[in-house]
Design a protein around this motif. Structure first.
Motif, PDB file in Angstrom:
ATOM      1  N   TYR A 229       0.850  -1.195   0.000  1.00  0.00           N
ATOM      2  CA  TYR A 229       0.000   0.000   0.000  1.00  0.00           C
ATOM      3  C   TYR A 229       0.883   1.242   0.000  1.00  0.00           C
ATOM      4  CZ  TYR A 229      -3.647   3.344   1.273  1.00  0.00           C
ATOM      5  OH  TYR A 229      -4.516   4.399   1.282  1.00  0.00           O
ATOM      6  N   VAL A 230       0.641   2.103  -0.973  1.00  0.00           N
ATOM      7  CA  VAL A 230       1.377   3.368  -1.081  1.00  0.00           C
ATOM      8  C   VAL A 230       0.372   4.474  -1.379  1.00  0.00           C
ATOM      9  CG1 VAL A 230       3.224   4.627  -2.233  1.00  0.00           C
ATOM     10  CG2 VAL A 230       3.390   2.149  -1.991  1.00  0.00           C
ATOM     11  N   ASP A 231       0.306   5.455  -0.489  1.00  0.00           N
ATOM     12  CA  ASP A 231      -0.581   6.602  -0.706  1.00  0.00           C
ATOM     13  C   ASP A 231       0.230   7.750  -1.307  1.00  0.00           C
ATOM     14  OD1 ASP A 231      -2.890   7.988  -0.770  1.00  0.00           O
ATOM     15  OD2 ASP A 231      -3.117   8.238   1.393  1.00  0.00           O
ATOM     16  N   VAL A 232      -0.386   8.509  -2.198  1.00  0.00           N
ATOM     17  CA  VAL A 232       0.343   9.580  -2.886  1.00  0.00           C
ATOM     18  C   VAL A 232      -0.374  10.919  -2.716  1.00  0.00           C
ATOM     19  CG1 VAL A 232       1.333   8.028  -4.600  1.00  0.00           C
ATOM     20  CG2 VAL A 232      -0.852   9.146  -5.069  1.00  0.00           C
ATOM     21  N   LEU A 233       0.398  11.973  -2.930  1.00  0.00           N
ATOM     22  CA  LEU A 233      -0.120  13.336  -2.883  1.00  0.00           C
ATOM     23  C   LEU A 233       0.266  14.064  -4.167  1.00  0.00           C
ATOM     24  CD1 LEU A 233       0.818  14.526   0.714  1.00  0.00           C
ATOM     25  CD2 LEU A 233      -1.498  14.169  -0.138  1.00  0.00           C
ATOM     26  N   LYS A 234      -0.622  14.926  -4.630  1.00  0.00           N
ATOM     27  CA  LYS A 234      -0.275  15.778  -5.767  1.00  0.00           C
ATOM     28  C   LYS A 234       0.638  16.883  -5.253  1.00  0.00           C
ATOM     29  CE  LYS A 234      -2.310  18.331  -9.620  1.00  0.00           C
ATOM     30  NZ  LYS A 234      -1.561  17.567 -10.627  1.00  0.00           N
TER      31      LYS A 234
END
Length: 323
Positions: A229-234
């Motif tokens: 699981y990898v969460d990203v941000l703009k």
């Protein structure tokens, strides 16, 4: 009458009746031949999968046991045809509780001496004459269990407008492995199969297998696959002018730097950047590090955690010392 075709029609009807009578007799003969032929007993060799039961919980089999067994049977043609035509043959059960010690850590089971038990598995429909292999050898080792961390084997590449929000999450982050004591003692972590992701621009959530969870080793894993699981941000690329502070200036001295501000070029989450100002950063030059040089190096000593890829321009400043 002949001119109107009545006689040919009657002849065709007679011929059709003869053909139907012939076909009925032929298929009846074929049916009775089939019944008589397949009612007789024959000897044939059939292949069955093996299923092992009752392995002691404190032991593990190190070597690869046979997956199938060839059995010479005596049975009716119908029984043999049935086992040859079915897609999933019933597994022949082998009781490992009956293993006998041999040598060098090996144990054996003489399958040919257990034909009565094997016959009971099939009932009265057939009689087992011989099996191959006639002996099964098992190399038993002490079973050991322990908990090890999961390690990602991979490379993650992000789209230029995105960055990772938090650290990479592996769920579960630790697994229990069990198997031969000699092998388990050498294992420090459970590695995933190779994972290479590029141009990531959205949250990643996928199941990834562990290398240890395969059929070529006797090692068992509590979770054969884990969730990556990898969460990203703009993110946005921004520039900000920040004043340079002077550290370690002795009393009685003054230091003039040129320029007194530097430009910071960096990337940061868009929502986070809206909360930032010059006080979110601290850059300095250290008087003690002048070392006779004509320029002082600019150092970034404070920045928000979400800020990455900071470039300082200019990164060295000219100065004048006054006493």
């Amino acid at each position: 009458m002949t001119l109107f075709g009545f006689k040919p029609i009657a002849a065709n009807a007679k011929l059709n009746r003869k053909l139907v009578t012939f076909l009925i007799c032929f298929f009846l003969s074929l049916f009775f031949w089939f019944i008589i032929t397949f009612s007789k007993e024959y000897t044939s060799t059939l292949i069955f999968p093996l299923s092992y039961t009752n392995l002691p919980k404190t032991k593990v089999v190190v070597n690869r046991l046979p997956e199938s067994i060839a059995i010479d049977i005596n049975a009716s043609g119908f029984t043999i045809l049935y086992y040859k035509l079915i897609f999933h043959s019933p597994a022949v059960k082998v009781d490992l509780k009956e293993l006998k010690a041999y040598r060098d850590g090996f144990s054996y089971l003489a399958v040919n001496s257990k034909l009565d038990k094997l016959n009971r598995q099939f009932g009265r429909s057939l009689k087992i004459m011989k099996v191959s292999p006639d002996t099964i050898f098992a190399n038993l080792s002490k079973r050991l269990s322990k908990t090890v961390p999961v390690k990602l084997n991979g490379i993650l590449g992000f789209n230029k407008d995105y960055q990772m929000k938090d650290s990479i999450q592996l769920r579960p982050s630790r697994v229990v492995i069990s198997g031969p004591e000699e092998q388990i003692n050498k294992i420090r972590y459970a590695e995933t199969v190779p994972v290479n992701l590029t141009d990531i621009d959205n949250t990643v959530s996928r199941n990834v297998k562990l290398l240890l969870a395969n059929d070529t080793t006797p090692i068992e894993v509590s979770s054969p696959q884990i969730e990556l699981y990898v969460d990203v941000l703009k993110v946005t690329e921004e520039t900000m002018d920040v004043p340079v502070q002077i550290d370690n200036l002795p009393k009685g001295y003054s230091l003039k730097i040129f320029p007194d501000k530097v430009s910071l070029k960096f990337t940061a989450p868009f929502e986070e950047f809206k909360k930032m100002d010059v006080n979110s950063f601290r850059v300095r030059v250290d008087f003690l590090k002048k070392n006779g040089t004509r320029k002082l190096k600019v150092e970034l000593v404070k920045k928000p955690l979400s800020v990455n890829s900071v470039k300082i321009s200019p990164d060295k400043l000219e100065y004048i010392i006054r006493k």
